[in-house]
Design a protein around this motif. Sequence first.
Motif, PDB file in Angstrom:
ATOM      1  N   ILE A   1      17.892  -2.628   3.108  1.00 43.95           N
ATOM      2  CA  ILE A   1      17.654  -3.685   3.573  1.00 43.95           C
ATOM      3  C   ILE A   1      16.377  -4.585   2.967  1.00 43.95           C
ATOM      4  O   ILE A   1      16.369  -5.722   3.401  1.00 43.95           O
ATOM      5  CB  ILE A   1      17.032  -3.582   5.034  1.00 43.95           C
ATOM      6  CG1 ILE A   1      16.042  -2.215   4.951  1.00 43.95           C
ATOM      7  CG2 ILE A   1      18.022  -3.569   5.963  1.00 43.95           C
ATOM      8  CD1 ILE A   1      15.662  -2.261   6.286  1.00 43.95           C
ATOM      9  N   SER A   2      16.351  -4.248   1.634  1.00 47.79           N
ATOM     10  CA  SER A   2      15.443  -4.968   0.694  1.00 47.79           C
ATOM     11  C   SER A   2      14.366  -5.844   1.382  1.00 47.79           C
ATOM     12  O   SER A   2      14.215  -7.036   1.448  1.00 47.79           O
ATOM     13  CB  SER A   2      16.263  -6.071  -0.061  1.00 47.79           C
ATOM     14  OG  SER A   2      16.978  -7.037   0.698  1.00 47.79           O
ATOM     15  N   LEU A   3      13.505  -4.955   2.167  1.00 51.63           N
ATOM     16  CA  LEU A   3      12.367  -5.468   2.981  1.00 51.63           C
ATOM     17  C   LEU A   3      11.128  -5.598   2.264  1.00 51.63           C
ATOM     18  O   LEU A   3      10.111  -6.176   2.702  1.00 51.63           O
ATOM     19  CB  LEU A   3      12.203  -4.905   4.234  1.00 51.63           C
ATOM     20  CG  LEU A   3      13.378  -5.247   5.248  1.00 51.63           C
ATOM     21  CD1 LEU A   3      13.048  -4.131   6.366  1.00 51.63           C
ATOM     22  CD2 LEU A   3      13.387  -6.543   5.685  1.00 51.63           C
ATOM     23  N   GLY A   4      11.209  -4.982   1.092  1.00 48.87           N
ATOM     24  CA  GLY A   4       9.687  -4.810   0.412  1.00 48.87           C
ATOM     25  C   GLY A   4       9.042  -3.624   1.205  1.00 48.87           C
ATOM     26  O   GLY A   4       7.764  -3.802   1.249  1.00 48.87           O
ATOM     27  N   TRP A   5       9.610  -2.536   1.610  1.00 50.08           N
ATOM     28  CA  TRP A   5       9.081  -1.582   2.104  1.00 50.08           C
ATOM     29  C   TRP A   5       7.990  -0.781   1.416  1.00 50.08           C
ATOM     30  O   TRP A   5       8.503  -0.423   0.242  1.00 50.08           O
ATOM     31  CB  TRP A   5      10.090  -0.471   2.799  1.00 50.08           C
ATOM     32  CG  TRP A   5       9.690   0.589   3.468  1.00 50.08           C
ATOM     33  CD1 TRP A   5       9.039   1.773   3.075  1.00 50.08           C
ATOM     34  CD2 TRP A   5       9.642   0.865   4.881  1.00 50.08           C
ATOM     35  NE1 TRP A   5       8.837   2.403   4.148  1.00 50.08           N
ATOM     36  CE2 TRP A   5       9.214   2.178   5.315  1.00 50.08           C
ATOM     37  CE3 TRP A   5      10.247   0.018   6.131  1.00 50.08           C
ATOM     38  CZ2 TRP A   5       9.000   2.387   6.306  1.00 50.08           C
ATOM     39  CZ3 TRP A   5       9.866   0.345   7.135  1.00 50.08           C
ATOM     40  CH2 TRP A   5       9.385   1.621   7.519  1.00 50.08           C
ATOM     41  N   GLN A   6       6.912  -0.607   1.715  1.00 51.85           N
ATOM     42  CA  GLN A   6       6.112  -0.040   0.866  1.00 51.85           C
ATOM     43  C   GLN A   6       6.068   1.739   1.305  1.00 51.85           C
ATOM     44  O   GLN A   6       5.903   1.912   2.261  1.00 51.85           O
ATOM     45  CB  GLN A   6       4.681  -0.463   0.799  1.00 51.85           C
ATOM     46  CG  GLN A   6       4.505  -1.852   0.468  1.00 51.85           C
ATOM     47  CD  GLN A   6       4.284  -1.896  -1.013  1.00 51.85           C
ATOM     48  OE1 GLN A   6       3.617  -0.967  -1.671  1.00 51.85           O
ATOM     49  NE2 GLN A   6       5.138  -2.856  -1.628  1.00 51.85           N
ATOM     50  N   PHE A   7       5.938   2.553   0.136  1.00 52.55           N
ATOM     51  CA  PHE A   7       5.933   3.930   0.571  1.00 52.55           C
ATOM     52  C   PHE A   7       4.420   4.334   0.824  1.00 52.55           C
ATOM     53  O   PHE A   7       3.748   3.980  -0.092  1.00 52.55           O
ATOM     54  CB  PHE A   7       6.329   4.668  -0.584  1.00 52.55           C
ATOM     55  CG  PHE A   7       5.837   6.362  -0.482  1.00 52.55           C
ATOM     56  CD1 PHE A   7       6.225   7.178   0.547  1.00 52.55           C
ATOM     57  CD2 PHE A   7       4.852   6.846  -1.373  1.00 52.55           C
ATOM     58  CE1 PHE A   7       5.777   8.568   0.722  1.00 52.55           C
ATOM     59  CE2 PHE A   7       4.440   8.100  -1.362  1.00 52.55           C
ATOM     60  CZ  PHE A   7       4.675   8.877  -0.218  1.00 52.55           C
ATOM     61  N   THR A   8       3.887   4.665   1.702  1.00 51.61           N
ATOM     62  CA  THR A   8       2.607   4.977   2.294  1.00 51.61           C
ATOM     63  C   THR A   8       2.574   6.588   2.542  1.00 51.61           C
ATOM     64  O   THR A   8       3.098   6.983   3.384  1.00 51.61           O
ATOM     65  CB  THR A   8       2.130   4.149   3.341  1.00 51.61           C
ATOM     66  OG1 THR A   8       2.687   4.358   4.390  1.00 51.61           O
ATOM     67  CG2 THR A   8       1.819   2.537   2.841  1.00 51.61           C
ATOM     68  N   PHE A   9       1.461   7.065   2.061  1.00 50.57           N
ATOM     69  CA  PHE A   9       1.202   8.567   2.372  1.00 50.57           C
ATOM     70  C   PHE A   9      -0.126   8.661   2.997  1.00 50.57           C
ATOM     71  O   PHE A   9      -1.051   8.669   2.273  1.00 50.57           O
ATOM     72  CB  PHE A   9       1.361   9.514   1.191  1.00 50.57           C
ATOM     73  CG  PHE A   9       1.387  10.892   1.686  1.00 50.57           C
ATOM     74  CD1 PHE A   9       1.864  11.504   2.445  1.00 50.57           C
ATOM     75  CD2 PHE A   9       0.124  11.551   1.075  1.00 50.57           C
ATOM     76  CE1 PHE A   9       1.657  12.969   2.967  1.00 50.57           C
ATOM     77  CE2 PHE A   9       0.061  12.906   1.345  1.00 50.57           C
ATOM     78  CZ  PHE A   9       0.653  13.523   2.469  1.00 50.57           C
TER      79      PHE A   9
END
Lengths: 412, 238
Positions: A365-373
């Motif tokens: 979905i090319s949303l600019g999802w950031q991986f956060t941990f």
Amino acid sequence: MTWNNLFRTARRNLLANRSRSLLTLLGIVIGITAIILVMSVGRGAEELILNQIRGLGSRTIIVEPGREPKGPASFVELFTDSLKIRDLPSLKNPAKVPGLSGIAPNVVQVVTVAAGAESLRTSVIGSAELLVDILGVYPAVGNFFTAEDIKQKAAVAVIGVETGRKLFGQTSPLGQKLRIKDRTFRIVGIFPAKGQVALFNIDDLIVVPYSTAQEYLFGINYFHSFIIQAASEALVPRTVSDLKLTLRENHGITDPAKDDFHITTQADAAERVGTITGILTALLVSVAAISLLVGGIGIMNIMLVSVTERTREIGLRKALGATNRDILYQFLLEAILLTALGGISGIILGAILALVAALILNQIISLGWQFTFPLSAAILGLLVSSLVGLTFGIYPARRAAQKNPIEALRYE
Amino acid sequence: MALIEVENLTKTYHDGTVETRVLQDISLTIQAGEFIAVMGPSGSGKSTLLHLLGFLDRPTSGAYRFADRLMTDYSDDDLARLRNQKIGFIFQAFNLLPRATVLENVKLPLVYSAIPEDSWELKARAAIETVGLTARLNYEPAQLSGGEKQRVAIARALVTNPAVIFADEPTGNLDSRSGGQVMAAIQTLHADGRTIVLITHETYTAEYAERIIRLRDGQIESDEPVAKQRAGEKLFNK
């Protein structure tokens, strides 16, 4: 017995029953993995939405009709027609709302658009020139429509690249004709490929002058929202209260509880998003916690088996001078070591899955999802898994500690 | 010096409403350095007596003095500490930890002691040396013969340098040749001046002792010194 020796003994016993230990661990691993995954993805979603809200700019204020939605009962009130064209002059009046630097009234509806043989259903936005300033996205080809177009109720449209590709294929859409609800519009501008900006996916947009949309497309004389820009971030609170006073005056409202509009600032929206994702995450985490409960019962079960199997060993250790506490600690430490190991595996696995999920979401979905941990999730995971070991290990460990040494030595 | 003194020791078990008197009015004295064999048919109460003397159980009534101290008021933790410091046990079934090496098995009592860890290795090796198993230091019990296992158990009983060693049918699971080796090892301990209480129903092992106490139905039937000492030893070593 020293901690060092307790650890060594526990490790030896866990390794001696390697496959059993691993299987027992699985319940805890799954539980902690689920918690980490949910917390990480939840935080990612929150960040994503917050970024979109921030994309609106800190000076942006949104006015919508109806009371502030505070539960299902007030849902109907979302669709009121309280924001009218006559509100515009007074809101633009510097004597009434001095902090306002621009206003874009909006209408939006999902309709069928067509060009040649191609057609698609999409939402068409009727807005004003300020929209591009607020979004910070200007047409790459052609121009946005002007104040004059709004006044003339001109049949012009600005579209996103994706909309253009769907309707016109490889042909440049600029200057082409577009039918919206059987009215013909001329395409005057095309947005660059930008993806999601603030609340809109720029690539899928169709924007027309609000006046045209109201009269010729939707047949309404009210607005779905006002997007307002304050002159500066510091002026936002002042502008909000000025907007309220002006709108109440316009709508003849004396009791603020009966407001037929509500105002959202970037700060409000961010707070609301934080609350909603927080509740959702907590809900999902508690579902995941059920698997920890199941895992914990598994641990207790296996520990009870282990205590019975090692009855003679317990008797021997007591004969050689182990106190009840020595035996208790030994079995408790084994349980905690087992669950903590499961917890660490779960944290690693959860983080990997969250990373994979982030990559996939970005691909699809090319949303600019950031991986956060979230570090808090890791600490929570380790803490909770150890606590599970303690809780479900204490009963078997007590059973072991309370064994009578003579009977334990005689046990076959 | 009297190491162990018991007076009118009685042990009664309750199983529901049934009361079983396992030991009745046992009075005896064991001097430091003595080698005593306790004999009797099964059910005569010899194991129970050993459990009482070894602080694994408490008497129903009677007085037990160990090194001139009355044991009545000791807590469970005190008794665990006493077992660790003063007593060495040798069991019929060896009771070695299956997945631990000979060295680790012998160290086990030290783990529960207050003895500093840096001296464990030396003490354990010395005890293993005494029973002649230095070559088997890193073997696991499954790799040892029955006699070797029991000698590991002897080393384990010995490693804390206890005041008394209780051996409960130590040769019961062994053939006569291995049994002889085990008894020879116990004999060595006695020769070093240790107090040994041996429970057995085999006359040939009892003959290693200096004194034989015979139990029957929970009471002392006889308590007399062994006349022909070392007779058994000759039997095995010919």
